[in-house]
Design a protein around this motif. Structure first.
Motif, mmCIF file in Angstrom:
data_model
loop_
_atom_site.group_PDB
_atom_site.id
_atom_site.type_symbol
_atom_site.label_atom_id
_atom_site.label_comp_id
_atom_site.label_asym_id
_atom_site.label_seq_id
_atom_site.Cartn_x
_atom_site.Cartn_y
_atom_site.Cartn_z
ATOM 1 N N THR A 59 0.867 -1.176 0.000
ATOM 2 C CA THR A 59 0.000 0.000 0.000
ATOM 3 C C THR A 59 0.906 1.229 0.000
ATOM 4 O O THR A 59 2.083 1.154 0.374
ATOM 5 N N VAL A 60 0.334 2.351 -0.427
ATOM 6 C CA VAL A 60 1.168 3.542 -0.570
ATOM 7 C C VAL A 60 0.371 4.780 -0.223
ATOM 8 O O VAL A 60 -0.835 4.858 -0.476
ATOM 9 N N ASP A 61 1.041 5.733 0.389
ATOM 10 C CA ASP A 61 0.468 7.031 0.717
ATOM 11 C C ASP A 61 1.483 8.082 0.282
ATOM 12 O O ASP A 61 2.512 8.268 0.929
ATOM 13 N N GLY A 62 1.203 8.726 -0.835
ATOM 14 C CA GLY A 62 2.194 9.633 -1.402
ATOM 15 C C GLY A 62 3.383 8.833 -1.912
ATOM 16 O O GLY A 62 3.237 7.976 -2.776
ATOM 17 N N ASP A 63 4.553 9.103 -1.360
ATOM 18 C CA ASP A 63 5.751 8.348 -1.726
ATOM 19 C C ASP A 63 6.121 7.309 -0.676
ATOM 20 O O ASP A 63 7.155 6.644 -0.796
ATOM 21 N N ALA A 64 5.290 7.172 0.362
ATOM 22 C CA ALA A 64 5.595 6.249 1.460
ATOM 23 C C ALA A 64 4.863 4.927 1.262
ATOM 24 O O ALA A 64 3.638 4.893 1.141
ATOM 25 N N TRP A 65 5.622 3.851 1.229
ATOM 26 C CA TRP A 65 5.066 2.516 1.002
ATOM 27 C C TRP A 65 4.974 1.749 2.317
ATOM 28 O O TRP A 65 5.815 1.896 3.208
ATOM 29 N N THR A 66 3.958 0.901 2.402
ATOM 30 C CA THR A 66 3.842 -0.071 3.486
ATOM 31 C C THR A 66 3.808 -1.459 2.865
ATOM 32 O O THR A 66 3.068 -1.700 1.909
ATOM 33 N N VAL A 67 4.621 -2.355 3.402
ATOM 34 C CA VAL A 67 4.713 -3.722 2.892
ATOM 35 C C VAL A 67 4.254 -4.673 3.985
ATOM 36 O O VAL A 67 4.711 -4.586 5.130
ATOM 37 N N VAL A 72 11.265 -5.692 1.491
ATOM 38 C CA VAL A 72 11.532 -4.417 2.163
ATOM 39 C C VAL A 72 12.994 -4.012 1.993
ATOM 40 O O VAL A 72 13.302 -2.851 1.677
ATOM 41 N N ALA A 73 13.900 -4.950 2.192
ATOM 42 C CA ALA A 73 15.327 -4.642 2.046
ATOM 43 C C ALA A 73 15.645 -4.159 0.640
ATOM 44 O O ALA A 73 16.421 -3.208 0.449
ATOM 45 N N ASP A 74 15.037 -4.795 -0.358
ATOM 46 C CA ASP A 74 15.292 -4.400 -1.746
ATOM 47 C C ASP A 74 14.738 -3.009 -2.030
ATOM 48 O O ASP A 74 15.387 -2.194 -2.698
ATOM 49 N N MET A 75 13.527 -2.716 -1.534
ATOM 50 C CA MET A 75 12.940 -1.397 -1.768
ATOM 51 C C MET A 75 13.747 -0.309 -1.080
ATOM 52 O O MET A 75 13.962 0.780 -1.650
ATOM 53 N N GLU A 76 14.200 -0.557 0.132
ATOM 54 C CA GLU A 76 15.018 0.429 0.841
ATOM 55 C C GLU A 76 16.331 0.668 0.117
ATOM 56 O O GLU A 76 16.795 1.817 0.004
ATOM 57 N N LYS A 77 16.906 -0.383 -0.408
ATOM 58 C CA LYS A 77 18.158 -0.254 -1.165
ATOM 59 C C LYS A 77 17.961 0.588 -2.412
ATOM 60 O O LYS A 77 18.835 1.354 -2.827
ATOM 61 N N THR A 78 16.771 0.464 -3.034
ATOM 62 C CA THR A 78 16.479 1.215 -4.244
ATOM 63 C C THR A 78 16.182 2.677 -3.959
ATOM 64 O O THR A 78 16.282 3.520 -4.843
ATOM 65 N N GLY A 79 15.812 2.986 -2.709
ATOM 66 C CA GLY A 79 15.568 4.372 -2.350
ATOM 67 C C GLY A 79 14.143 4.698 -1.980
ATOM 68 O O GLY A 79 13.796 5.874 -1.801
ATOM 69 N N PHE A 80 13.295 3.680 -1.826
ATOM 70 C CA PHE A 80 11.917 3.921 -1.424
ATOM 71 C C PHE A 80 11.820 4.145 0.077
ATOM 72 O O PHE A 80 12.613 3.592 0.850
ATOM 73 N N GLU A 81 10.843 4.947 0.478
ATOM 74 C CA GLU A 81 10.497 5.086 1.887
ATOM 75 C C GLU A 81 9.529 3.972 2.242
ATOM 76 O O GLU A 81 8.414 3.925 1.697
ATOM 77 N N VAL A 82 9.922 3.050 3.116
ATOM 78 C CA VAL A 82 9.154 1.832 3.351
ATOM 79 C C VAL A 82 8.912 1.653 4.837
ATOM 80 O O VAL A 82 9.810 1.822 5.674
ATOM 81 N N THR A 83 7.669 1.263 5.157
ATOM 82 C CA THR A 83 7.313 0.823 6.506
ATOM 83 C C THR A 83 6.950 -0.659 6.422
ATOM 84 O O THR A 83 6.175 -1.063 5.537
ATOM 85 N N GLN A 84 7.496 -1.429 7.336
ATOM 86 C CA GLN A 84 7.202 -2.872 7.369
ATOM 87 C C GLN A 84 6.287 -3.164 8.535
ATOM 88 O O GLN A 84 6.582 -2.848 9.678
ATOM 89 N N LYS A 85 5.125 -3.749 8.223
ATOM 90 C CA LYS A 85 4.191 -4.097 9.301
ATOM 91 C C LYS A 85 4.631 -5.373 9.998
ATOM 92 O O LYS A 85 5.212 -6.242 9.387
#
Length: 434
Positions: free
Chosen positions: A210-218, A421-434
């Motif tokens: 899910t995403v809110d703006g540029d912030a993703w939740t996985v 999550v690790a891959d998205m963070e490495k790519t530069g995404f703002e990620v929250t892990q539930k």
């Protein structure tokens, strides 16, 4: 078990990576300027592709297409990335909806917005949204894959099995099948089937990205997904489903012998099964997918694909013309329908209602009416995160290991989430892990 949520991602959420990707490479767009006919290389899998390409070639002497089956789904996408980097990619290719964002990020799929005039009206909004990101168009939808239950009706009748309408009934039917014939299984739990499990989880209410703006939740190990994993865990532990890869020679042989009785999968399953079990044509039928809660009718997508023009295309205008024809023409739709593939275009879906049932189930005269009803009940606006290829690979590894080692399937979901999550963070995404 299903909750009223929607799997969705906004186009703007991919802008961070899509801004670095441009469509085409400025190569010759004038197909008519070439000496002799333009030749396009086209990578696509499935039994419908050859007759579709043959129909194109017969009516388009100035643009001829060479078809190559480069494998399906994840295999094809990985090969496309490698071929693009090696500068020997095809001009046009089939890409599944769930992997299209990754193909855009990898620079494989070109922006064809300038060639897409009038295309949007050819498709339902939920389908069209699968190929548009940040206001740009990256493909033309070819087929839709809402999940259904394709089953061996002859064997069901022989063993006295009623078609299950809920997953509880499905589990009871699996027990009855194996008791009646110890060599037979109601279905297969294939640990590498990322798309299949995703569809079951979506039906149960899961939201993996899910995403809110540029912030993703996985959240791959949410309550709905864990419940689905536990459901299949029980059937695997009791040896009521065949826990092994699908579409191998061994699995194909079991289908032909009537030892695998059903496949809960996208509507394309009829075409795939006909390709591996043609001798059993006439024994099969299709019904709506079982539901987690009695009385509900929602289903998720499993597959469905678009025709993309690659960034390597030497003649992108000719390639876009071919992509449009393959996804919207009556001739292409007729070939799809005969092979049991459900067209993505609204006109193609209307055409199904005037068509014979797929070759696998020629006796089921209401096949396309049922398919139309299932399609109406597909969860809308299903989209995917930007690294589905990474998720699919991690899921396959973790699920296969869990089945082999006898460890909990639910743990494979957590392992998959950690990798994503690790891959998205490495790519530069703002990620929250539930």
């Amino acid at each position: 078990m299903r909750k009223p949520v929607q799997v969705a991602a906004t186009a703007s959420a991919l802008a961070l990576v899509l801004a670095a990707c441009s469509g085409g490479d400025g190569q010759d767009e004038d197909a008519g300027a070439a000496d002799g006919p333009v030749t396009l290389d086209y990578w696509a899998w499935g039994t419908a592709q050859k007759p579709m390409v043959d129909a194109w070639n017969a009516t388009h002497p100035d643009i001829q297409v060479k078809h190559t089956d480069a494998g399906g789904g994840t295999d094809s996408s990985a090969k496309l990335v490698t071929a693009t980097r090696a500068e020997n990619a095809p001009d046009v290719a089939i890409v599944e909806y769930n992997t299209l964002p990754a193909m855009i990020v990898a620079g494989v799929a070109a922006d064809i917005s300038e060639h897409a005039d009038g295309l949007e009206s050819e498709f339902a909004p939920g389908v069209w949204n699968q190929v548009t990101f940040d206001g740009a168009t990256y493909g033309v939808p070819q087929d839709a894959g809402p999940q259904a239950l394709t089953y061996n009706k002859a064997r069901f009748d022989e063993l006295g099995i009623d078609v299950p309408t809920t997953w509880d009934e499905f589990a009871a039917a699996a027990e009855k099948v194996h008791e009646a014939d110890p060599d037979a299984y109601l279905t297969t739990y294939a640990p590498a089937e990322f798309g299949g499990f995703a569809g079951y989880a979506q039906q149960a209410g899961a939201e993996w990205w899910t995403v809110d703006g540029d912030a993703w939740t996985v959240d791959f190990d949410d309550d709905a997904s864990v419940a689905v994993a536990d459901y299949w865990q029980d059937l695997v532990d009791r040896d009521l489903v065949l826990a092994e890869p699908m579409l191998t020679p061994e699995w194909n042989a079991k289908v032909n012998k009537g030892e695998v009785l059903s496949w809960p999968a996208g509507l394309w399953a009829a075409g795939v099964l006909y390709g591996v079990a043609e001798e059993s044509a006439g024994d099969w039928a299709m019904a709506p997918l079982p539901q987690w809660t009695e009385g509900e009718d929602a289903v998720g997508f499993q597959g469905g694909s678009a025709v993309v023009v690659t960034s390597s295309a030497e003649h992108p205008e000719a390639a876009a013309e071919f992509a449009r024809w393959m996804s919207t023409s009556d001739e292409a739709a007729a070939a799809q329908i005969e092979q049991g593939q459900y067209p993505a275009s609204l006109a193609g879906q209307e055409l199904t209602l005037e068509s014979d049932p797929p070759l696998l189930m020629p006796k089921q005269k209401d096949y396309w009416e049922i398919a139309a009803e299932i399609t109406k009940n597909t969860i809308p606006e299903i989209s995917w995160g930007p690294n589905v290829n990474v998720a699919s690979s991690a899921f396959q590894d973790a699920m296969s290991k869990a089945v082999t080692d006898g460890t909990p399937l639910r743990d494979a979901l957590t392992a998959t989430e950690d990798v994503v999550v690790a891959d998205m963070e490495k790519t530069g995404f703002e990620v929250t892990q539930k």
